[in-house]
Design a protein around this motif. Sequence first.
Motif, PDB file in Angstrom:
ATOM      1  N   ALA A 287      -4.082   4.873   0.347  1.00  0.00           N
ATOM      2  CA  ALA A 287      -4.910   5.948  -0.211  1.00  0.00           C
ATOM      3  C   ALA A 287      -4.007   6.978  -0.883  1.00  0.00           C
ATOM      4  N   GLY A 288      -3.842   6.834  -2.207  1.00  0.00           N
ATOM      5  CA  GLY A 288      -3.051   7.794  -2.959  1.00  0.00           C
ATOM      6  C   GLY A 288      -1.563   7.574  -2.926  1.00  0.00           C
ATOM      7  N   ARG A 289      -1.077   6.574  -2.196  1.00  0.00           N
ATOM      8  CA  ARG A 289       0.362   6.319  -2.135  1.00  0.00           C
ATOM      9  C   ARG A 289       0.600   4.832  -1.888  1.00  0.00           C
ATOM     10  N   ALA A 290       1.759   4.334  -2.299  1.00  0.00           N
ATOM     11  CA  ALA A 290       2.084   2.917  -2.159  1.00  0.00           C
ATOM     12  C   ALA A 290       3.364   2.753  -1.359  1.00  0.00           C
ATOM     13  N   ARG A 291       3.515   1.580  -0.756  1.00  0.00           N
ATOM     14  CA  ARG A 291       4.700   1.276   0.047  1.00  0.00           C
ATOM     15  C   ARG A 291       5.312  -0.036  -0.413  1.00  0.00           C
ATOM     16  N   LEU A 292       6.622  -0.013  -0.644  1.00  0.00           N
ATOM     17  CA  LEU A 292       7.328  -1.223  -1.047  1.00  0.00           C
ATOM     18  C   LEU A 292       7.512  -2.129   0.172  1.00  0.00           C
TER      19      LEU A 292
END
Length: 578
Positions: free
Chosen positions: A57-62
């Motif tokens: 939600a509003g951010r991504a993770r590698l």
Amino acid sequence: MADRRTGAKPGARKVALLERKGRFTSAVPLFERGQAIALDRKTRTREGQIGWVEFGAGRARLVRDLGRIDNARDVSEALTLERLGRRGFSKAVEDAAESAAASPVEVPRQDLTGLPTFTVDPASARDFDDAVSARREGDGVRLWIHIADVSAFVRPGSILEKEAFLRANSTYVPTSVEPMLPHRLSSGVCSLSPGEVRLAVTTELVLTAAGEVASVAFYRSRIRSDARLDYDQLDRIFARREEAPQQVAEQIGLARQAAAVLADRRKGSALEVHSSEPGFEFDEDGNVIRAVAERQTEAHRLIEQLMVVTNEQVAQLTSSRGIPSVYRVHEMPDPDRVERMLSQLASLDLPAPPLPAGMGPTTAGEIAVEASRNVAREAERRGHGASAYSSLILRSLKPARYLEKNLGHAGLGSEAYCHFTSPIRRYPDLLVHRALLSAVGGGEEAPSTGDVAEAALHASEREREAMILERDADDICGAFLLERELFEEGYEKRFEGEVSGVIRSGCFVRFGGRLGDVYEGFVPARRIRGERFELNEEETSLVGSKTGRKVSLGDSLAVRVEKVDSPLGRVDLEPFDG
């Protein structure tokens, strides 16, 4: 709920290009449309990096580094990961494969290890499904077609069975293969490797000099391949540029004789279409360095004919006895679609059979076969257009699919047909093995009607998905290779091509160069100078509104590359007017 910017649901994983702007790093979906979303601030990135990214939600993770945007292997593998959703097998499945490899089902088998036997596969293959033995039988040939006995290792209801069902097939891209079964089985104990005793299901048939099957038997066996040949090697043997392995030289000659009479017998009933598959070569860093359009040769046709007659014999047995099984069906075409195809051929001045009154599906199928032969001969006479013209024939037909009912195979002219010969890489073949073995006392129970119906539907869907992935990966690797050729030889280079498709907005062109003959791109109609072009009623040509000049399917067309978007496999062209 999906993120309105990326289109991804929270927790969904996608391949993304990682871009750093000032103090912030964002992830931009690579293969699907979507806006950039901020990455966790602690993530370290480098220029041109692509990654397997989990969108929140509003951010991504590698999740995983996938390499570089400018590397063909990295991008092809990234596309494969995104489409399949995962790579490799769970530990539980790998452990099950190890256990199954050590303890296959024990059933009576015929010992054929002393029978001279050979395999023929692509040079890069590691999973050998089929092997061939042959012996003179009067004026005909006795053939043994040995198929890997995967059902001895993958048991009904097991975790391996469930995994094979879900995958439905092995998926091949230019840079790798995602197998249906773990390597311990697929390229290990199931593979009919040379010098190794392997478990098989053998079809033993006697073929007369006229190509008729005089007798056939099916049983479980134990074999040992004496020679592993690849297609190029077998073609060199046929051309007398190389000696056949001594232990199977006679068998190769007899198999060649059998394949020739089978092909001759099938000439009047099977479609004649031309197609090719691209084969790519990569350097150790994953850069694509050359490619060739791999066309069917005599070696390919030999194996194809032997596998087709085997598949027919198996399908005839299960169908005649009413045993639940999976069939490979290719239904007769709709008459209106064949009528449309005939008008398209006429618009290209291609020879076409006359249109009969009151044409039904059977007659439509016969006309499609006749048209395919006429078109093939005309393309050979013209020296171009074989693939494009064949596409018109194929588009008039219904697609082949898996079904629990035997509806015949119009393209092959077969009253009953199934896929039996590749159980290492296709789940329907595994079910067909069980159906056959249940019928001949081979120690298996026939699958249920519900099981084969579910498997047929699922396998057809998975096959379509795999074909789209393989085509898109080919396009990506072809675009990277084209970009390399342009860099080395200049962006003003002239390429000779053929029109492979036409739509209202332009035409697709297949073309070749120094490094490969597998390129394809799009020429917008507005780029064709001199006048406005519109699509004709038959959808086979772009026609100039002033002069009536045509750009038609199969036409030769010289082009220049305007733009290459390698990671997406897109090539924009314009006519070469210089």
